[in-house]
Design a protein around this motif. Structure first.
Motif, PDB file in Angstrom:
ATOM      1  N   PHE A   9      -1.613  26.482   0.074  1.00  0.00           N
ATOM      2  CA  PHE A   9      -2.475  26.224  -1.087  1.00  0.00           C
ATOM      3  C   PHE A   9      -3.516  27.340  -1.139  1.00  0.00           C
ATOM      4  O   PHE A   9      -3.824  27.969  -0.123  1.00  0.00           O
ATOM      5  CB  PHE A   9      -3.109  24.825  -1.037  1.00  0.00           C
ATOM      6  CG  PHE A   9      -3.903  24.533   0.199  1.00  0.00           C
ATOM      7  CD1 PHE A   9      -3.298  23.980   1.324  1.00  0.00           C
ATOM      8  CD2 PHE A   9      -5.271  24.792   0.239  1.00  0.00           C
ATOM      9  CE1 PHE A   9      -4.038  23.700   2.463  1.00  0.00           C
ATOM     10  CE2 PHE A   9      -6.026  24.507   1.372  1.00  0.00           C
ATOM     11  CZ  PHE A   9      -5.400  23.967   2.491  1.00  0.00           C
ATOM     12  N   SER A  12      -6.471  28.198   1.331  1.00  0.00           N
ATOM     13  CA  SER A  12      -6.178  28.334   2.762  1.00  0.00           C
ATOM     14  C   SER A  12      -6.041  29.796   3.202  1.00  0.00           C
ATOM     15  O   SER A  12      -5.035  30.455   2.941  1.00  0.00           O
ATOM     16  CB  SER A  12      -4.883  27.585   3.111  1.00  0.00           C
ATOM     17  OG  SER A  12      -4.505  27.892   4.449  1.00  0.00           O
ATOM     18  N   ASN A  14      -5.689  30.572   6.247  1.00  0.00           N
ATOM     19  CA  ASN A  14      -4.630  30.539   7.272  1.00  0.00           C
ATOM     20  C   ASN A  14      -3.278  30.839   6.629  1.00  0.00           C
ATOM     21  O   ASN A  14      -2.455  31.576   7.189  1.00  0.00           O
ATOM     22  CB  ASN A  14      -4.606  29.176   7.954  1.00  0.00           C
ATOM     23  CG  ASN A  14      -5.824  28.935   8.830  1.00  0.00           C
ATOM     24  OD1 ASN A  14      -6.133  29.739   9.695  1.00  0.00           O
ATOM     25  ND2 ASN A  14      -6.528  27.845   8.586  1.00  0.00           N
ATOM     26  N   ARG A  17      -2.719  34.684   5.215  1.00  0.00           N
ATOM     27  CA  ARG A  17      -2.182  35.710   6.119  1.00  0.00           C
ATOM     28  C   ARG A  17      -0.671  35.893   5.889  1.00  0.00           C
ATOM     29  O   ARG A  17      -0.169  37.012   5.815  1.00  0.00           O
ATOM     30  CB  ARG A  17      -2.378  35.287   7.575  1.00  0.00           C
ATOM     31  CG  ARG A  17      -3.810  35.053   7.999  1.00  0.00           C
ATOM     32  CD  ARG A  17      -3.788  34.606   9.453  1.00  0.00           C
ATOM     33  NE  ARG A  17      -5.111  34.415   9.976  1.00  0.00           N
ATOM     34  CZ  ARG A  17      -5.585  33.229  10.404  1.00  0.00           C
ATOM     35  NH1 ARG A  17      -4.832  32.149  10.361  1.00  0.00           N
ATOM     36  NH2 ARG A  17      -6.798  33.151  10.897  1.00  0.00           N
ATOM     37  N   PHE A  36      -3.631  19.538  -0.470  1.00  0.00           N
ATOM     38  CA  PHE A  36      -4.514  19.276   0.674  1.00  0.00           C
ATOM     39  C   PHE A  36      -5.733  18.472   0.233  1.00  0.00           C
ATOM     40  O   PHE A  36      -6.090  17.468   0.844  1.00  0.00           O
ATOM     41  CB  PHE A  36      -4.929  20.632   1.264  1.00  0.00           C
ATOM     42  CG  PHE A  36      -5.819  20.570   2.467  1.00  0.00           C
ATOM     43  CD1 PHE A  36      -5.287  20.490   3.743  1.00  0.00           C
ATOM     44  CD2 PHE A  36      -7.203  20.612   2.320  1.00  0.00           C
ATOM     45  CE1 PHE A  36      -6.113  20.447   4.855  1.00  0.00           C
ATOM     46  CE2 PHE A  36      -8.033  20.566   3.432  1.00  0.00           C
ATOM     47  CZ  PHE A  36      -7.490  20.486   4.702  1.00  0.00           C
ATOM     48  N   GLY A  55       0.657  18.838  11.453  1.00  0.00           N
ATOM     49  CA  GLY A  55      -0.124  18.444  10.275  1.00  0.00           C
ATOM     50  C   GLY A  55      -0.896  19.591   9.662  1.00  0.00           C
ATOM     51  O   GLY A  55      -1.995  19.385   9.137  1.00  0.00           O
ATOM     52  N   GLU A  56      -0.354  20.784   9.722  1.00  0.00           N
ATOM     53  CA  GLU A  56      -1.083  21.961   9.233  1.00  0.00           C
ATOM     54  C   GLU A  56      -0.278  22.729   8.184  1.00  0.00           C
ATOM     55  O   GLU A  56       0.943  22.665   8.120  1.00  0.00           O
ATOM     56  CB  GLU A  56      -1.371  22.923  10.398  1.00  0.00           C
ATOM     57  CG  GLU A  56      -2.400  22.429  11.373  1.00  0.00           C
ATOM     58  CD  GLU A  56      -2.693  23.451  12.482  1.00  0.00           C
ATOM     59  OE1 GLU A  56      -3.756  23.369  13.078  1.00  0.00           O
ATOM     60  OE2 GLU A  56      -1.839  24.328  12.750  1.00  0.00           O
ATOM     61  N   VAL A  57      -1.023  23.528   7.447  1.00  0.00           N
ATOM     62  CA  VAL A  57      -0.530  24.587   6.579  1.00  0.00           C
ATOM     63  C   VAL A  57      -1.022  25.884   7.210  1.00  0.00           C
ATOM     64  O   VAL A  57      -2.149  25.893   7.736  1.00  0.00           O
ATOM     65  CB  VAL A  57      -1.163  24.393   5.167  1.00  0.00           C
ATOM     66  CG1 VAL A  57      -1.009  25.613   4.302  1.00  0.00           C
ATOM     67  CG2 VAL A  57      -0.593  23.145   4.498  1.00  0.00           C
ATOM     68  N   GLN A  69       1.971  27.851  12.569  1.00  0.00           N
ATOM     69  CA  GLN A  69       1.029  28.781  13.199  1.00  0.00           C
ATOM     70  C   GLN A  69       1.225  30.161  12.555  1.00  0.00           C
ATOM     71  O   GLN A  69       2.267  30.811  12.737  1.00  0.00           O
ATOM     72  CB  GLN A  69       1.158  28.852  14.720  1.00  0.00           C
ATOM     73  CG  GLN A  69       0.776  27.540  15.411  1.00  0.00           C
ATOM     74  CD  GLN A  69      -0.667  27.106  15.144  1.00  0.00           C
ATOM     75  OE1 GLN A  69      -1.533  27.946  14.895  1.00  0.00           O
ATOM     76  NE2 GLN A  69      -0.914  25.808  15.177  1.00  0.00           N
ATOM     77  N   SER A  70       0.194  30.596  11.846  1.00  0.00           N
ATOM     78  CA  SER A  70       0.330  31.847  11.095  1.00  0.00           C
ATOM     79  C   SER A  70       0.697  33.021  12.007  1.00  0.00           C
ATOM     80  O   SER A  70       1.444  33.915  11.593  1.00  0.00           O
ATOM     81  CB  SER A  70      -0.947  32.142  10.305  1.00  0.00           C
ATOM     82  OG  SER A  70      -2.055  32.216  11.172  1.00  0.00           O
ATOM     83  N   ASN A 103      -7.780  33.586  15.496  1.00  0.00           N
ATOM     84  CA  ASN A 103      -7.487  32.162  15.245  1.00  0.00           C
ATOM     85  C   ASN A 103      -8.567  31.256  15.837  1.00  0.00           C
ATOM     86  O   ASN A 103      -8.913  30.232  15.258  1.00  0.00           O
ATOM     87  CB  ASN A 103      -6.137  31.775  15.838  1.00  0.00           C
ATOM     88  CG  ASN A 103      -4.966  32.075  14.911  1.00  0.00           C
ATOM     89  OD1 ASN A 103      -4.107  31.242  14.705  1.00  0.00           O
ATOM     90  ND2 ASN A 103      -4.918  33.266  14.332  1.00  0.00           N
ATOM     91  N   TYR A 168      -9.647  34.901   5.825  1.00  0.00           N
ATOM     92  CA  TYR A 168     -10.595  34.327   4.852  1.00  0.00           C
ATOM     93  C   TYR A 168     -11.491  35.389   4.223  1.00  0.00           C
ATOM     94  O   TYR A 168     -12.375  35.061   3.433  1.00  0.00           O
ATOM     95  CB  TYR A 168     -11.464  33.264   5.535  1.00  0.00           C
ATOM     96  CG  TYR A 168     -10.730  31.948   5.683  1.00  0.00           C
ATOM     97  CD1 TYR A 168     -10.800  30.974   4.692  1.00  0.00           C
ATOM     98  CD2 TYR A 168      -9.919  31.693   6.789  1.00  0.00           C
ATOM     99  CE1 TYR A 168     -10.102  29.776   4.808  1.00  0.00           C
ATOM    100  CE2 TYR A 168      -9.222  30.503   6.919  1.00  0.00           C
ATOM    101  CZ  TYR A 168      -9.318  29.552   5.918  1.00  0.00           C
ATOM    102  OH  TYR A 168      -8.614  28.377   6.021  1.00  0.00           O
TER     103      TYR A 168
HETATM  104  N1  LIG Z   1      -4.077  28.275  13.772  1.00  0.00           N
HETATM  105  C1  LIG Z   1      -3.462  27.718  12.584  1.00  0.00           C
HETATM  106  C2  LIG Z   1      -4.515  27.021  11.738  1.00  0.00           C
HETATM  107  C3  LIG Z   1      -3.891  26.247  10.581  1.00  0.00           C
HETATM  108  C4  LIG Z   1      -4.895  25.327   9.903  1.00  0.00           C
HETATM  109  O1  LIG Z   1      -5.873  24.868  10.502  1.00  0.00           O
HETATM  110  N2  LIG Z   1      -4.614  25.067   8.616  1.00  0.00           N
HETATM  111  C5  LIG Z   1      -5.453  24.149   7.873  1.00  0.00           C
HETATM  112  C6  LIG Z   1      -5.426  24.465   6.391  1.00  0.00           C
HETATM  113  S1  LIG Z   1      -6.295  25.958   6.034  1.00  0.00           S
HETATM  114  C7  LIG Z   1      -4.887  22.758   8.022  1.00  0.00           C
HETATM  115  O2  LIG Z   1      -3.736  22.556   7.723  1.00  0.00           O
HETATM  116  N3  LIG Z   1      -5.702  21.835   8.512  1.00  0.00           N
HETATM  117  C8  LIG Z   1      -5.327  20.458   8.626  1.00  0.00           C
HETATM  118  C9  LIG Z   1      -5.838  19.853   9.904  1.00  0.00           C
HETATM  119  O3  LIG Z   1      -6.365  20.583  10.752  1.00  0.00           O
HETATM  120  O4  LIG Z   1      -5.707  18.644  10.043  1.00  0.00           O
HETATM  121  C10 LIG Z   1      -2.748  28.837  11.828  1.00  0.00           C
HETATM  122  O5  LIG Z   1      -3.182  29.987  11.948  1.00  0.00           O
HETATM  123  O6  LIG Z   1      -1.747  28.571  11.170  1.00  0.00           O
END
Ligand SMILES: N[C@@H](CCC(=O)N[C@@H](CS)C(=O)NCC(=O)O)C(=O)O
Length: 215
Positions: A9, A12, A14, A17, A36, A55-57, A69-70, A103, A168
């Protein structure tokens, strides 16, 4: 369907990248919008079961693979494309060192800081924001010093370490409440060098979901 799908989205960094890397290498890719802020999709059991147990993007889908993980996604794309790839063992270790620093200490604090300050409803506690800001200032100072003697993180050419660290840093200054480019001249010059790469795009032009409804 495109070769790669990126769950992402617009807000983000993250995910940015990986979106930026896909664009810079000329990959055949498409974004998959993850809601999100509205529906909290990454927190749903379906997302954790079917897309990313963390649970991440971002998530990068390629054939049967779903990578998260980016730093892992960037490494995968560098290995496959041969672009922005650290070459020697020393370069690989050095890139990994900066990706982990980024990170954890740089965008790892800057993303939550911006979220709590500007996007969260209600906004975050000022004491928490103050803690994060001090950590961010420290990390930006370290990056600015590195870039005084290196045009790019590893040296003369951009690699995945650079693409991680810009996460960012192209978002508007008013979202942070301070102007990174104005305060850190070496970071500003480096951001301009990366911005000049063919196919560079701003995060809000690369990923869906901007502006947020009702903001
Ligand atoms: N280290 C991860 C960080 C990913 C991250 O924190 N993404 C956020 C969105 S910008 C997310 O999905 N957060 C949800 C959560 O932490 O519950 C990466 O680089 O992919």
């Amino acid at each position: 369907m495109s070769e790669y799908q990126l769950y992402c989205f617009a807000q983000s960094g993250n995910a940015y990248r990986v979106a930026l890397m896909l664009n810079l290498i000329g990959a055949d890719w498409e974004p998959v919008f993850v809601d999100f802020f509205g529906k909290g999709v990454p927190r749903t059991p379906e997302y954790r079961e079917n897309v990313n147990e963390m649970g991440e993007v971002p998530v990068l889908a390629h054939g049967d693979r779903k990578l998260s993980q980016s730093g892992v996604c960037l490494t995968y794309l560098a290995e496959r494309s041969g672009k922005f790839r650290p070459e020697s063992e020393d370069e690989r270790l050095e890139a990994l060192r900066w990706i982990i620093f980024d990170n954890q200490k740089l965008n790892g604090y800057l993303g939550p800081y911006r979220f709590l300050r500007t996007l969260a409803r209600p906004p975050g506690d000022p004491i928490v924001l103050g803690f994060l800001k001090a950590r961010i200032d420290n990390a930006l100072g370290i990056l600015n010093k590195r870039l005084a003697s290196h045009p790019y993180i590893l040296g003369e050419r951009p690699t995945i370490a650079d693409l991680s660290l810009v996460g960012y840093l192209y978002y508007p200054a008013d979202e942070f409440g301070f102007d990174i480019a104005a305060e850190y001249p070496n970071i500003a010059a480096w951001l301009e060098r990366i911005k000049a790469l063919p196919a560079w795009k701003h995060p809000y032009d690369l990923m869906p979901g901007h502006p947020l409804p009702g903001r």
